[in-house]
Structure formats: C-alpha cells, structure tokens
Motif scaffolding. Structure first.
Motif, PDB file in Angstrom:
ATOM      1  N   LEU A 156       0.841  -1.194   0.000  1.00 42.28           N
ATOM      2  CA  LEU A 156       0.000   0.000   0.000  1.00 42.28           C
ATOM      3  C   LEU A 156       0.878   1.246   0.000  1.00 42.28           C
ATOM      4  CD1 LEU A 156      -2.571  -1.161   2.713  1.00 42.28           C
ATOM      5  CD2 LEU A 156      -2.977  -0.998   0.251  1.00 42.28           C
ATOM      6  N   PRO A 157       0.353   2.366  -0.488  1.00 39.52           N
ATOM      7  CA  PRO A 157       1.147   3.605  -0.467  1.00 39.52           C
ATOM      8  C   PRO A 157       1.245   4.160   0.960  1.00 39.52           C
ATOM      9  CG  PRO A 157      -1.055   4.046  -1.309  1.00 39.52           C
ATOM     10  CD  PRO A 157      -0.956   2.556  -1.117  1.00 39.52           C
ATOM     11  N   ALA A 158       2.364   4.815   1.257  1.00 39.96           N
ATOM     12  CA  ALA A 158       2.527   5.487   2.551  1.00 39.96           C
ATOM     13  C   ALA A 158       1.753   6.804   2.506  1.00 39.96           C
ATOM     14  CB  ALA A 158       4.006   5.727   2.824  1.00 39.96           C
ATOM     15  N   PRO A 159       1.350   7.359   3.616  1.00 44.02           N
ATOM     16  CA  PRO A 159       1.641   6.921   4.964  1.00 44.02           C
ATOM     17  C   PRO A 159       0.582   5.928   5.468  1.00 44.02           C
ATOM     18  CG  PRO A 159       0.533   9.040   5.072  1.00 44.02           C
ATOM     19  CD  PRO A 159       0.681   8.689   3.606  1.00 44.02           C
ATOM     20  N   PRO A 160       0.959   5.127   6.475  1.00 43.43           N
ATOM     21  CA  PRO A 160      -0.029   4.235   7.075  1.00 43.43           C
ATOM     22  C   PRO A 160      -1.039   5.035   7.890  1.00 43.43           C
ATOM     23  CG  PRO A 160       2.089   4.066   8.222  1.00 43.43           C
ATOM     24  CD  PRO A 160       2.286   4.977   7.053  1.00 43.43           C
ATOM     25  N   SER A 161      -2.259   4.516   7.972  1.00 38.38           N
ATOM     26  CA  SER A 161      -3.300   5.164   8.777  1.00 38.38           C
ATOM     27  C   SER A 161      -4.269   4.089   9.274  1.00 38.38           C
ATOM     28  CB  SER A 161      -4.061   6.203   7.935  1.00 38.38           C
ATOM     29  OG  SER A 161      -4.856   5.554   6.963  1.00 38.38           O
ATOM     30  N   THR A 162      -5.266   4.515  10.033  1.00 38.28           N
ATOM     31  CA  THR A 162      -6.230   3.558  10.576  1.00 38.28           C
ATOM     32  C   THR A 162      -7.051   2.872   9.487  1.00 38.28           C
ATOM     33  OG1 THR A 162      -7.809   5.341  10.935  1.00 38.28           O
ATOM     34  CG2 THR A 162      -6.433   4.708  12.810  1.00 38.28           C
ATOM     35  N   THR A 163      -7.091   3.456   8.298  1.00 38.47           N
ATOM     36  CA  THR A 163      -7.825   2.829   7.189  1.00 38.47           C
ATOM     37  C   THR A 163      -6.889   2.334   6.081  1.00 38.47           C
ATOM     38  OG1 THR A 163      -8.143   4.994   6.136  1.00 38.47           O
ATOM     39  CG2 THR A 163      -9.917   4.194   7.584  1.00 38.47           C
ATOM     40  N   ASN A 164      -5.600   2.610   6.204  1.00 35.70           N
ATOM     41  CA  ASN A 164      -4.605   2.231   5.191  1.00 35.70           C
ATOM     42  C   ASN A 164      -3.483   1.459   5.889  1.00 35.70           C
ATOM     43  OD1 ASN A 164      -3.386   2.373   2.500  1.00 35.70           O
ATOM     44  ND2 ASN A 164      -1.905   3.783   3.422  1.00 35.70           N
ATOM     45  N   TRP A 165      -3.663   0.141   5.994  1.00 34.70           N
ATOM     46  CA  TRP A 165      -2.659  -0.668   6.680  1.00 34.70           C
ATOM     47  C   TRP A 165      -2.600  -2.087   6.111  1.00 34.70           C
ATOM     48  CZ3 TRP A 165      -4.588  -4.940   9.265  1.00 34.70           C
ATOM     49  CH2 TRP A 165      -5.948  -4.906   9.609  1.00 34.70           C
ATOM     50  N   SER A 166      -1.385  -2.648   6.193  1.00 37.64           N
ATOM     51  CA  SER A 166      -1.143  -4.039   5.834  1.00 37.64           C
ATOM     52  C   SER A 166      -0.910  -4.866   7.091  1.00 37.64           C
ATOM     53  CB  SER A 166       0.109  -4.166   4.956  1.00 37.64           C
ATOM     54  OG  SER A 166       0.094  -3.240   3.908  1.00 37.64           O
ATOM     55  N   LEU A 167      -0.406  -4.203   8.118  1.00 39.33           N
ATOM     56  CA  LEU A 167      -0.112  -4.804   9.418  1.00 39.33           C
ATOM     57  C   LEU A 167      -0.566  -3.803  10.461  1.00 39.33           C
ATOM     58  CD1 LEU A 167       1.428  -6.813  11.345  1.00 39.33           C
ATOM     59  CD2 LEU A 167       3.490  -5.468  10.865  1.00 39.33           C
ATOM     60  N   GLN A 168      -1.342  -4.266  11.435  1.00 38.91           N
ATOM     61  CA  GLN A 168      -1.792  -3.365  12.497  1.00 38.91           C
ATOM     62  C   GLN A 168      -1.401  -3.950  13.851  1.00 38.91           C
ATOM     63  OE1 GLN A 168      -5.424  -0.641  12.634  1.00 38.91           O
ATOM     64  NE2 GLN A 168      -6.171  -2.525  13.548  1.00 38.91           N
ATOM     65  N   ILE A 169      -0.761  -3.118  14.666  1.00 38.75           N
ATOM     66  CA  ILE A 169      -0.293  -3.517  15.996  1.00 38.75           C
ATOM     67  C   ILE A 169      -1.065  -2.676  17.015  1.00 38.75           C
ATOM     68  CG2 ILE A 169       1.720  -3.655  17.505  1.00 38.75           C
ATOM     69  CD1 ILE A 169       3.434  -3.552  14.859  1.00 38.75           C
ATOM     70  N   VAL A 170      -1.793  -3.328  17.911  1.00 41.99           N
ATOM     71  CA  VAL A 170      -2.568  -2.615  18.923  1.00 41.99           C
ATOM     72  C   VAL A 170      -2.065  -3.040  20.298  1.00 41.99           C
ATOM     73  CG1 VAL A 170      -4.852  -2.100  19.858  1.00 41.99           C
ATOM     74  CG2 VAL A 170      -4.578  -2.518  17.399  1.00 41.99           C
ATOM     75  N   ALA A 171      -1.278  -2.142  20.933  1.00 40.57           N
ATOM     76  CA  ALA A 171      -0.751  -2.400  22.274  1.00 40.57           C
ATOM     77  C   ALA A 171      -1.761  -1.918  23.305  1.00 40.57           C
ATOM     78  CB  ALA A 171       0.579  -1.681  22.454  1.00 40.57           C
ATOM     79  N   SER A 172      -1.933  -2.693  24.392  1.00 42.70           N
ATOM     80  CA  SER A 172      -2.955  -2.319  25.371  1.00 42.70           C
ATOM     81  C   SER A 172      -2.435  -2.182  26.799  1.00 42.70           C
ATOM     82  CB  SER A 172      -4.098  -3.332  25.341  1.00 42.70           C
ATOM     83  OG  SER A 172      -3.624  -4.626  25.672  1.00 42.70           O
ATOM     84  N   SER A 173      -1.279  -2.761  27.155  1.00 37.36           N
ATOM     85  CA  SER A 173      -0.883  -2.706  28.550  1.00 37.36           C
ATOM     86  C   SER A 173       0.633  -2.817  28.693  1.00 37.36           C
ATOM     87  CB  SER A 173      -1.545  -3.859  29.309  1.00 37.36           C
ATOM     88  OG  SER A 173      -1.130  -3.906  30.641  1.00 37.36           O
ATOM     89  N   PRO A 174       1.282  -1.921  29.431  1.00 35.27           N
ATOM     90  CA  PRO A 174       0.743  -0.724  30.069  1.00 35.27           C
ATOM     91  C   PRO A 174       0.601   0.452  29.111  1.00 35.27           C
ATOM     92  CG  PRO A 174       3.054  -0.921  30.647  1.00 35.27           C
ATOM     93  CD  PRO A 174       2.698  -2.140  29.830  1.00 35.27           C
ATOM     94  N   THR A 175       1.266   0.399  27.957  1.00 30.62           N
ATOM     95  CA  THR A 175       1.140   1.462  26.972  1.00 30.62           C
ATOM     96  C   THR A 175       0.008   1.129  26.014  1.00 30.62           C
ATOM     97  OG1 THR A 175       3.520   1.900  27.069  1.00 30.62           O
ATOM     98  CG2 THR A 175       2.349   2.683  25.116  1.00 30.62           C
ATOM     99  N   SER A 176      -0.848   2.100  25.727  1.00 34.49           N
ATOM    100  CA  SER A 176      -1.913   1.915  24.737  1.00 34.49           C
ATOM    101  C   SER A 176      -1.531   2.641  23.462  1.00 34.49           C
ATOM    102  CB  SER A 176      -3.241   2.475  25.261  1.00 34.49           C
ATOM    103  OG  SER A 176      -3.659   1.751  26.388  1.00 34.49           O
ATOM    104  N   ALA A 177      -1.574   1.920  22.350  1.00 33.10           N
ATOM    105  CA  ALA A 177      -1.233   2.531  21.062  1.00 33.10           C
ATOM    106  C   ALA A 177      -1.775   1.657  19.943  1.00 33.10           C
ATOM    107  CB  ALA A 177       0.270   2.675  20.922  1.00 33.10           C
TER     108      ALA A 177
END
Length: 188
Positions: free
Chosen positions: A151-172
């Motif tokens: 996919l073209p850059a930049p990545p976003s919440t609707t433009n992704w090939s891989l999504q990493i969702v951290a929840s504890s202790p850092t949320s991202a």
C-alpha cells in the motif's frame, strides 16, 4: 489305506507365513504414512522477509515465519528495524496484531488475515516479536499463495497491511504498510 473323504492339507511352506506378516506390516506402514501426511501440510518457504513502514515504530525489514501444522496455519513476525518507541512497553500477550496478506488461488486474488494476541514482554527499543498469528479471516487450500498487501505510505487507521494494537501498560494503535512484496510468496 487312505480315507477318500478326508481332505488333504497341502504341505506348509516355511516362508509363506512370514511373507504374509511382512505384507500386512508394509500395508499398515503405508496407511499410517498416508494418514499422517493428510493431517499436516507444509508451507514453502518457511520464512520470507517483507518491508514495512510503521511510522513512529520504525520501518524496514521484518521476517515472516509461516507454519502449517496441527494447530492450523500461522505466521510469526519479528523485526529489529521495527521497535517499540522509547518510553513505551508492553506486557506479555498484550498486543493484538493483525496481518493482511494477498491470497492467489487458481488465478483469483483475495485477502486473508492472520491475527493473535501473542507477544513477549517488550520495552522501548525492543525489536518486535509478534505471534504466531493464526489464520482468522479467509481460507487457504493446498497450492494457494500469499504475499504482502503493498500500500502507499503513509499508514493510517484505514490504510494498513499490518496493524499492531498495544494495550498494557502502553496503549497505542500502530498501522503499518507493506512497501514491497515479500522476498518470496508463501505456498500453502
């Protein structure tokens, strides 16, 4: 004098019984091999590299390790180029990771996804180690191939090939885009 009503038994051949047991043993061995081969399949190659742009988590090469065994089809992602940013951390099994791959089956292209919440504890600067991620969306049959969703850059919440969702202790939520095809497509 012989009794004509009495049936005569042919003389025993010493090796005949042994041959029958060998034949039965060989047949059982072949049946067991076939049964085992239908319960586990191989994916080739076992590893491939892919490049991702993950914004603040970095960009570069990641190693994808595929497996197709009794626990299903899985992919693990590791990278020294993509790391947790300084000042952040993640507890074990606190990152939900989803990987989109392009599937080709009989000339038809679609998408499959691998997802999971399996990771070691990581802190700022730690290389990522995510998975194994299980096949959660779509199906893969013998001979199907999968490759990066470029996919073209930049990545976003609707433009992704891989999504990493951290929840504890850092949320991202960290979207990443694949910037090139894998070094080799996986053949399942």
């Amino acid at each position: 004098m012989s009794n004509p009503s009495r049936a005569t038994t042919p003389p025993r051949r010493p090796g005949r019984r042994h041959l029958s047991l060998l034949a039965v043993t060989a047949a059982c061995s072949v049946a067991a091999t076939l049964a085992l081969s239908t319960t586990s399949a191989a994916v080739t190659p076992l590893t491939a590299t892919a490049t991702y742009d993950c914004g603040s988590w970095g960009s570069g090469s990641a190693t994808l390790t595929a497996a197709d065994g009794t626990s299903g089809k899985t992919i693990k992602i590791t990278s020294t180029a993509i790391t947790m940013p300084p000042g952040t951390s993640a507890n074990p099994n606190s990152i939900t990771t989803t990987l989109k791959l392009k599937k080709t089956s009989g000339g038809v292209t679609s998408e499959v996804r691998f997802s999971g919440k399996t990771n070691p504890g990581m802190s700022g600067g730690s290389p990522i180690s995510l998975g194994p991620l299980k096949l959660t969306t779509g199906t893969l049959a013998a001979g199907d191939t999968t490759d990066s969703v470029v996919l073209p850059a930049p990545p976003s919440t609707t433009n992704w090939s891989l999504q990493i969702v951290a929840s504890s202790p850092t949320s991202a939520t960290v979207p990443c885009v694949a910037t090139a095809n894998q070094s080799a497509a996986f053949v399942w």
